[in-house]
Design an enzyme around this catalytic site. Structure first.
Site, PDB file in Angstrom:
ATOM      1  N   CYS A  54       8.178   8.574   1.558  1.00  0.00           N
ATOM      2  CA  CYS A  54       7.463   7.629   0.690  1.00  0.00           C
ATOM      3  C   CYS A  54       7.316   8.204  -0.723  1.00  0.00           C
ATOM      4  O   CYS A  54       6.955   9.365  -0.894  1.00  0.00           O
ATOM      5  CB  CYS A  54       6.094   7.318   1.280  1.00  0.00           C
ATOM      6  SG  CYS A  54       5.186   6.092   0.331  1.00  0.00           S
ATOM      7  N   CYS A  58      -0.093  10.100  -2.092  1.00  0.00           N
ATOM      8  CA  CYS A  58      -1.385  10.118  -1.391  1.00  0.00           C
ATOM      9  C   CYS A  58      -1.594  11.494  -0.747  1.00  0.00           C
ATOM     10  O   CYS A  58      -0.804  11.900   0.125  1.00  0.00           O
ATOM     11  CB  CYS A  58      -1.425   9.023  -0.329  1.00  0.00           C
ATOM     12  SG  CYS A  58      -0.829   7.441  -0.946  1.00  0.00           S
ATOM     13  N   CYS A  61      -1.423  12.178   3.079  1.00  0.00           N
ATOM     14  CA  CYS A  61      -0.412  11.533   3.925  1.00  0.00           C
ATOM     15  C   CYS A  61       0.811  12.389   4.233  1.00  0.00           C
ATOM     16  O   CYS A  61       1.525  12.848   3.331  1.00  0.00           O
ATOM     17  CB  CYS A  61       0.030  10.223   3.277  1.00  0.00           C
ATOM     18  SG  CYS A  61       1.109   9.285   4.396  1.00  0.00           S
ATOM     19  N   CYS A  98       0.461  -3.287  15.298  1.00  0.00           N
ATOM     20  CA  CYS A  98       0.499  -3.071  13.851  1.00  0.00           C
ATOM     21  C   CYS A  98       1.709  -2.232  13.454  1.00  0.00           C
ATOM     22  O   CYS A  98       1.879  -1.109  13.926  1.00  0.00           O
ATOM     23  CB  CYS A  98      -0.789  -2.378  13.423  1.00  0.00           C
ATOM     24  SG  CYS A  98      -0.832  -2.057  11.655  1.00  0.00           S
ATOM     25  N   CYS A 130      -0.011  -7.278  12.974  1.00  0.00           N
ATOM     26  CA  CYS A 130      -0.528  -6.753  11.716  1.00  0.00           C
ATOM     27  C   CYS A 130       0.593  -5.927  11.080  1.00  0.00           C
ATOM     28  O   CYS A 130       1.417  -5.354  11.789  1.00  0.00           O
ATOM     29  CB  CYS A 130      -1.734  -5.870  12.015  1.00  0.00           C
ATOM     30  SG  CYS A 130      -2.407  -5.039  10.568  1.00  0.00           S
ATOM     31  N   CYS A 190      -7.399  -6.485   6.695  1.00  0.00           N
ATOM     32  CA  CYS A 190      -7.823  -5.254   7.347  1.00  0.00           C
ATOM     33  C   CYS A 190      -7.890  -4.198   6.249  1.00  0.00           C
ATOM     34  O   CYS A 190      -6.865  -3.839   5.671  1.00  0.00           O
ATOM     35  CB  CYS A 190      -6.805  -4.871   8.419  1.00  0.00           C
ATOM     36  SG  CYS A 190      -7.112  -3.247   9.144  1.00  0.00           S
ATOM     37  N   ARG A 262     -13.299  -0.510  13.022  1.00  0.00           N
ATOM     38  CA  ARG A 262     -12.385   0.268  13.879  1.00  0.00           C
ATOM     39  C   ARG A 262     -12.595   1.773  13.756  1.00  0.00           C
ATOM     40  O   ARG A 262     -12.540   2.334  12.659  1.00  0.00           O
ATOM     41  CB  ARG A 262     -10.930  -0.091  13.542  1.00  0.00           C
ATOM     42  CG  ARG A 262      -9.935   0.522  14.529  1.00  0.00           C
ATOM     43  CD  ARG A 262      -8.523  -0.029  14.351  1.00  0.00           C
ATOM     44  NE  ARG A 262      -8.526  -1.473  14.362  1.00  0.00           N
ATOM     45  CZ  ARG A 262      -8.069  -2.239  13.371  1.00  0.00           C
ATOM     46  NH1 ARG A 262      -7.531  -1.699  12.317  1.00  0.00           N
ATOM     47  NH2 ARG A 262      -8.137  -3.548  13.451  1.00  0.00           N
TER      48      ARG A 262
HETATM   49  N1  SAM Z   1       2.057   2.822   3.084  1.00  0.00           N
HETATM   50  C1  SAM Z   1       1.063   1.908   3.460  1.00  0.00           C
HETATM   51  C2  SAM Z   1      -0.167   2.026   2.622  1.00  0.00           C
HETATM   52  O1  SAM Z   1      -0.352   3.003   1.938  1.00  0.00           O
HETATM   53  O2  SAM Z   1      -0.981   1.104   2.666  1.00  0.00           O
HETATM   54  C3  SAM Z   1       0.698   1.953   4.915  1.00  0.00           C
HETATM   55  C4  SAM Z   1       0.625   3.202   5.704  1.00  0.00           C
HETATM   56  S1  SAM Z   1      -0.728   4.294   5.385  1.00  0.00           S
HETATM   57  C5  SAM Z   1      -0.257   5.592   6.437  1.00  0.00           C
HETATM   58  C6  SAM Z   1      -2.155   3.522   6.086  1.00  0.00           C
HETATM   59  C7  SAM Z   1      -3.462   4.289   6.045  1.00  0.00           C
HETATM   60  O3  SAM Z   1      -3.439   5.375   6.955  1.00  0.00           O
HETATM   61  C8  SAM Z   1      -3.873   4.943   4.741  1.00  0.00           C
HETATM   62  O4  SAM Z   1      -4.411   4.041   3.832  1.00  0.00           O
HETATM   63  C9  SAM Z   1      -4.911   5.937   5.216  1.00  0.00           C
HETATM   64  O5  SAM Z   1      -6.188   5.327   5.245  1.00  0.00           O
HETATM   65  C10 SAM Z   1      -4.485   6.259   6.638  1.00  0.00           C
HETATM   66  N2  SAM Z   1      -4.007   7.654   6.764  1.00  0.00           N
HETATM   67  C11 SAM Z   1      -2.842   8.153   6.317  1.00  0.00           C
HETATM   68  N3  SAM Z   1      -2.743   9.475   6.560  1.00  0.00           N
HETATM   69  C12 SAM Z   1      -3.899   9.827   7.184  1.00  0.00           C
HETATM   70  C13 SAM Z   1      -4.401  11.051   7.676  1.00  0.00           C
HETATM   71  N4  SAM Z   1      -3.733  12.186   7.550  1.00  0.00           N
HETATM   72  N5  SAM Z   1      -5.610  11.059   8.267  1.00  0.00           N
HETATM   73  C14 SAM Z   1      -6.314   9.894   8.365  1.00  0.00           C
HETATM   74  N6  SAM Z   1      -5.887   8.713   7.916  1.00  0.00           N
HETATM   75  C15 SAM Z   1      -4.707   8.660   7.318  1.00  0.00           C
HETATM   76  C1  DTB Z   2      -5.570   2.741   9.232  1.00  0.00           C
HETATM   77  O1  DTB Z   2      -6.597   2.593   8.548  1.00  0.00           O
HETATM   78  N1  DTB Z   2      -5.322   3.801   9.987  1.00  0.00           N
HETATM   79  C2  DTB Z   2      -4.020   3.693  10.600  1.00  0.00           C
HETATM   80  C3  DTB Z   2      -3.564   2.278  10.183  1.00  0.00           C
HETATM   81  N2  DTB Z   2      -4.587   1.874   9.296  1.00  0.00           N
HETATM   82  C4  DTB Z   2      -2.235   2.043   9.612  1.00  0.00           C
HETATM   83  C5  DTB Z   2      -3.092   4.795  10.239  1.00  0.00           C
HETATM   84  C6  DTB Z   2      -3.628   6.182  10.530  1.00  0.00           C
HETATM   85  C7  DTB Z   2      -2.560   7.150  10.195  1.00  0.00           C
HETATM   86  C8  DTB Z   2      -2.899   8.540  10.586  1.00  0.00           C
HETATM   87  C9  DTB Z   2      -1.840   9.509  10.206  1.00  0.00           C
HETATM   88  C10 DTB Z   2      -0.527   9.311  10.902  1.00  0.00           C
HETATM   89  O2  DTB Z   2      -0.470   9.113  12.137  1.00  0.00           O
HETATM   90  O3  DTB Z   2       0.505   9.405  10.213  1.00  0.00           O
HETATM   91 FE1  SF4 Z   3       3.148   6.258   1.308  1.00  0.00          FE
HETATM   92 FE2  SF4 Z   3       1.503   7.509   2.979  1.00  0.00          FE
HETATM   93 FE3  SF4 Z   3       0.608   6.718   0.617  1.00  0.00          FE
HETATM   94 FE4  SF4 Z   3       1.182   4.857   2.487  1.00  0.00          FE
HETATM   95  S1  SF4 Z   3      -0.432   6.395   2.597  1.00  0.00           S
HETATM   96  S2  SF4 Z   3       1.741   4.810   0.331  1.00  0.00           S
HETATM   97  S3  SF4 Z   3       2.931   5.885   3.520  1.00  0.00           S
HETATM   98  S4  SF4 Z   3       2.209   8.277   0.968  1.00  0.00           S
END
Ligand code: SAM
Ligand code: DTB
Ligand code: SF4
Length: 330
Positions: A54, A58, A61, A98, A130, A190, A262
């Site tokens: 990506c 973030c 992430c 989802c 979703c 959501c 959630r």
């Molecule tokens: N790329 C899309 C976005 O940014 O909306 C969707 C995927 S992103 C992984 C969805 C959510 O997962 C993020 O907004 C964040 O709240 C959660 N998330 C991502 N990495 C995480 C982590 N290491 N621990 C907890 N929550 C995480």
């Molecule tokens: C949300 O708030 N939590 C979920 C879903 N929306 C997409 C994602 C959590 C991701 C946790 C890190 C991972 O498994 O990569």
């Molecule tokens: Fe990309 Fe992860 Fe950020 Fe979603 S949360 S925009 S997958 S870097």
């Protein structure tokens, strides 16, 4: 004073958030009992259909291309793999599926066309579908809705000030714009956040304030505890204590009484007792299945045991759905 206020002041939410923990949980449990069947928990399953690589930065992430993590960039999963996974989730009792993609924004290409196909196929399996695909245009949101999309996940993650410190490649306003596009297209919203990234209580309250003062509360509010992933700037963050999760969940429950709250990422590090406190505090939705997107989730067998022990049952798909959120094709 109604229970569905969207005019909460920051100070009101602050005083709820800082109330003594047991009073806070008791108040949230009371609100929860008034508006929900407390024996019911929505069971959702995630699938990362396009993992890693990506362009966004973030800081939490594992899928950001900027950090060296164990997650590699992959191409989008084949349709039969996605459908098999949805079937498996349904058989395991999940009612919401989802699909997540590590995109900054959805693009007009073959992958997006395939997402549309998947939305339509999985909706016809009688599951709430979703997606979380990054930013959307109005046209894309309309196409997703027409295909039957029930909900769209797009988190605000934290307060605006803290957001700008953990993500530099997009703005809070861009998040709000996509949320408005989703809402306008009658897709259920959501939207939640993460705690444990080094933010203050003020940032956590700011997040809830921003959610609870939207023109309409998000129908679903995920509360994630940071899963610190090796290689990301957050790899050394300490574990989020259970009572911080309970405090966030209770404050969300009290300020957004009708929403599904959630207990999302981080459940894997919580004992059954700790999770029980979160259900008491008003959580009524979880992710089940072996994985979240890229990280491990709780053992399915242990979740079944927990449901039995706590007397919980999975909520039916489309329960209390507003007419405008129902898939057009259903
Ligand atoms: N790329 C899309 C976005 O940014 O909306 C969707 C995927 S992103 C992984 C969805 C959510 O997962 C993020 O907004 C964040 O709240 C959660 N998330 C991502 N990495 C995480 C982590 N290491 N621990 C907890 N929550 C995480
Ligand atoms: C949300 O708030 N939590 C979920 C879903 N929306 C997409 C994602 C959590 C991701 C946790 C890190 C991972 O498994 O990569
Ligand atoms: Fe990309 Fe992860 Fe950020 Fe979603 S949360 S925009 S997958 S870097």
């Amino acid at each position: 004073m109604t229970d569905f206020r969207t005019d909460w002041t920051f100070e009101e939410i602050e005083s709820i958030y800082h109330s003594p923990l047991l009073d806070l949980i008791y108040r949230a449990a009371t609100v929860h009992r008034k508006y929900h069947d407390t024996g019911e928990v929505q069971v959702c399953t995630l699938l990362s259909i396009k993992t890693g690589g990506c362009p966004e930065d973030c800081a939490y992430c594992p899928q950001s291309a900027r950090y060296q993590t164990s997650v590699d960039a992959e191409k989008m999963l084949d349709s039969d793999v996605i459908l098999a996974s949805a079937n498996k989730a349904k058989e395991a009792g999940s009612t919401r599926f989802c699909m997540g993609a590590a995109w900054r924004n959805a693009r007009e290409n073959k992958d997006f066309d395939r997402v549309i196909e998947m939305v339509s196929e999985i909706t016809s399996m009688d599951m709430e579908v979703c997606c979380t695909l990054g930013m959307l245009t109005d046209e894309q949101a309309r196409k997703l809705k027409e295909a039957g999309l029930y909900a769209y996940n797009h988190n605000l993650d934290s307060s605006e000030e803290f957001y700008n410190r953990i993500i530099t490649t997009r703005s809070y306003q861009e998040r709000l714009d996509t949320l408005e596009t989703v809402r306008k297209n009658n897709i259920s919203v959501c939207c939640g956040g993460i705690i444990g990234m080094g933010e203050t209580d003020h940032d956590r309250i700011g997040l809830i304030h921003n959610l609870a003062t939207m023109p309409e509360h998000p129908e679903s509010v995920p509360v994630n505890a940071l899963l610190p992933v090796k290689g990301t700037p957050m790899e050394n963050q300490p574990k989020v204590p259970w009572h911080d999760m309970a405090r966030m969940i209770a404050t969300a429950r009290i300020t957004m009484p009708k929403s599904m709250v959630r207990l999302s990422a981080g459940r894997v590090n919580m004992s059954m007792e700790e999770q029980a406190h979160c259900f008491m505090a008003g959580a009524n939705s979880i992710f089940t299945g072996e994985k979240l997107l890229t990280t491990c989730n709780n053992e399915p067998g242990e979740d079944m045991q927990m449901f039995e022990l706590l007397g919980l049952k999975p909520r039916k798909a489309f329960k209390n759905a507003k007419a405008e959120h129902m898939p057009v094709s259903r």
